[in-house]
Scaffold this active site. Sequence first.
Site, PDB file in Angstrom:
ATOM      1  N   HIS A  58      -0.823  80.993 -76.660  1.00  0.00           N
ATOM      2  CA  HIS A  58      -1.166  82.357 -77.058  1.00  0.00           C
ATOM      3  C   HIS A  58      -0.318  82.870 -78.221  1.00  0.00           C
ATOM      4  O   HIS A  58      -0.805  83.634 -79.057  1.00  0.00           O
ATOM      5  CB  HIS A  58      -1.042  83.295 -75.852  1.00  0.00           C
ATOM      6  CG  HIS A  58      -1.901  84.494 -75.938  1.00  0.00           C
ATOM      7  ND1 HIS A  58      -2.284  85.231 -74.835  1.00  0.00           N
ATOM      8  CD2 HIS A  58      -2.477  85.141 -76.982  1.00  0.00           C
ATOM      9  CE1 HIS A  58      -3.051  86.242 -75.199  1.00  0.00           C
ATOM     10  NE2 HIS A  58      -3.161  86.215 -76.512  1.00  0.00           N
TER      11      HIS A  58
ATOM     12  N   LYS B 102      -5.998  81.096 -72.646  1.00  0.00           N
ATOM     13  CA  LYS B 102      -4.768  80.892 -73.411  1.00  0.00           C
ATOM     14  C   LYS B 102      -3.569  80.824 -72.486  1.00  0.00           C
ATOM     15  O   LYS B 102      -3.455  81.609 -71.536  1.00  0.00           O
ATOM     16  CB  LYS B 102      -4.569  82.033 -74.423  1.00  0.00           C
ATOM     17  CG  LYS B 102      -5.768  82.276 -75.305  1.00  0.00           C
ATOM     18  CD  LYS B 102      -5.531  83.429 -76.276  1.00  0.00           C
ATOM     19  CE  LYS B 102      -6.828  83.891 -76.880  1.00  0.00           C
ATOM     20  NZ  LYS B 102      -7.661  84.671 -75.936  1.00  0.00           N
TER      21      LYS B 102
ATOM     22  N   ASP C 250     -14.004  84.454 -74.545  1.00  0.00           N
ATOM     23  CA  ASP C 250     -12.581  84.212 -74.791  1.00  0.00           C
ATOM     24  C   ASP C 250     -11.732  85.133 -73.918  1.00  0.00           C
ATOM     25  O   ASP C 250     -11.837  86.360 -74.002  1.00  0.00           O
ATOM     26  CB  ASP C 250     -12.281  84.481 -76.273  1.00  0.00           C
ATOM     27  CG  ASP C 250     -10.819  84.282 -76.618  1.00  0.00           C
ATOM     28  OD1 ASP C 250     -10.499  83.259 -77.242  1.00  0.00           O
ATOM     29  OD2 ASP C 250      -9.992  85.156 -76.281  1.00  0.00           O
TER      30      ASP C 250
ATOM     31  N   ARG D  75     -22.752  98.003 -77.591  1.00  0.00           N
ATOM     32  CA  ARG D  75     -21.956  97.524 -78.713  1.00  0.00           C
ATOM     33  C   ARG D  75     -21.911  95.992 -78.752  1.00  0.00           C
ATOM     34  O   ARG D  75     -21.943  95.391 -79.819  1.00  0.00           O
ATOM     35  CB  ARG D  75     -20.540  98.102 -78.619  1.00  0.00           C
ATOM     36  CG  ARG D  75     -19.576  97.620 -79.698  1.00  0.00           C
ATOM     37  CD  ARG D  75     -20.050  97.914 -81.116  1.00  0.00           C
ATOM     38  NE  ARG D  75     -20.232  99.314 -81.371  1.00  0.00           N
ATOM     39  CZ  ARG D  75     -19.269 100.181 -81.673  1.00  0.00           C
ATOM     40  NH1 ARG D  75     -18.013  99.784 -81.697  1.00  0.00           N
ATOM     41  NH2 ARG D  75     -19.552 101.443 -81.935  1.00  0.00           N
TER      42      ARG D  75
ATOM     43  N   TYR E 256      -4.271  88.412 -70.142  1.00  0.00           N
ATOM     44  CA  TYR E 256      -5.218  89.527 -70.027  1.00  0.00           C
ATOM     45  C   TYR E 256      -5.406  89.979 -68.585  1.00  0.00           C
ATOM     46  O   TYR E 256      -5.862  91.110 -68.346  1.00  0.00           O
ATOM     47  CB  TYR E 256      -6.588  89.151 -70.593  1.00  0.00           C
ATOM     48  CG  TYR E 256      -6.630  88.788 -72.046  1.00  0.00           C
ATOM     49  CD1 TYR E 256      -5.546  89.013 -72.893  1.00  0.00           C
ATOM     50  CD2 TYR E 256      -7.770  88.203 -72.601  1.00  0.00           C
ATOM     51  CE1 TYR E 256      -5.601  88.662 -74.233  1.00  0.00           C
ATOM     52  CE2 TYR E 256      -7.826  87.860 -73.932  1.00  0.00           C
ATOM     53  CZ  TYR E 256      -6.744  88.077 -74.750  1.00  0.00           C
ATOM     54  OH  TYR E 256      -6.807  87.735 -76.077  1.00  0.00           O
TER      55      TYR E 256
END
Length: 268
Positions: free
Chosen positions: A102, A72, A42, A227, A47
């Site tokens: 968005h 988005k 995503d 992670r 971004y």
Amino acid sequence: MLKLANGSEIPALGLGVWQVPDGPVCERAVTAALESGYRLIDTAQAYGNEASVGRALRSSGVPRGEIFLTTKFHPGRRDPLAEMEKSLERLDTAYVDLYLVHWPQGGATVAWPGMEAAHAAGLAKGIGVSNFSAAELAEVSAVAEVPPMVNQFQYSPFVDRRGLVEACLAAGVVPQGYSPLGTGEHLDDPVVAKIAAATGRTAAQVLIRWSLQRGVSVIPKSSRPARIEENFGALDFSLDEESMAALDALDTTQHTAEAKAADEKWWS
């Protein structure tokens, strides 16, 4: 997997790349996710890292048809169709699987005709919204020829917008949660830590698992390969009813159907 209104399936767990810097850091994160088994990635025009996502997808060796790719539309721009074409150039792909508005800048319905145009042109297989309240989602659905398929919003045990989740499900819209870890803020909570210790899981896995068991697709963000792999482990266990109830009790939103509190809206 969760079923979308267009008949396709969206993975229940994906990688979000909000605040992941464009360049090698983003490329490594997406590569690590795909190597760990993620198939939902995503990103967003806002971004600034679509090109890095595209490079990582190309170099991964994973067939494009196996990857569910979301971007988005930036509502500060004018034309969702024109912006979709630019996104596809940066992503170096012929289509995205999901294209979201968005946030509802200028009103809930203003961007929707352009979103439908991107869908009709085959550039976006699915279209939806992000940060839309239940009322705003209903506004779009009332005028749409192609109804929204997904609504993405902040969601965690601490921000349990249950009214919004229920409105999505009632409308046949898949709810999708971002910031399930509260950008790391929730990892040290004593209730979460106690459940993690009892289940032999990490706090992050517990928080992600809670969302999954509420029927919500989840896109935790991380740039750290270890992670990213850890988060993917949320798919292979379940929380019992007592643990779910303890996490439910952490909510601070009174189970609102709003996507944002009034003082959290950065748009007008």
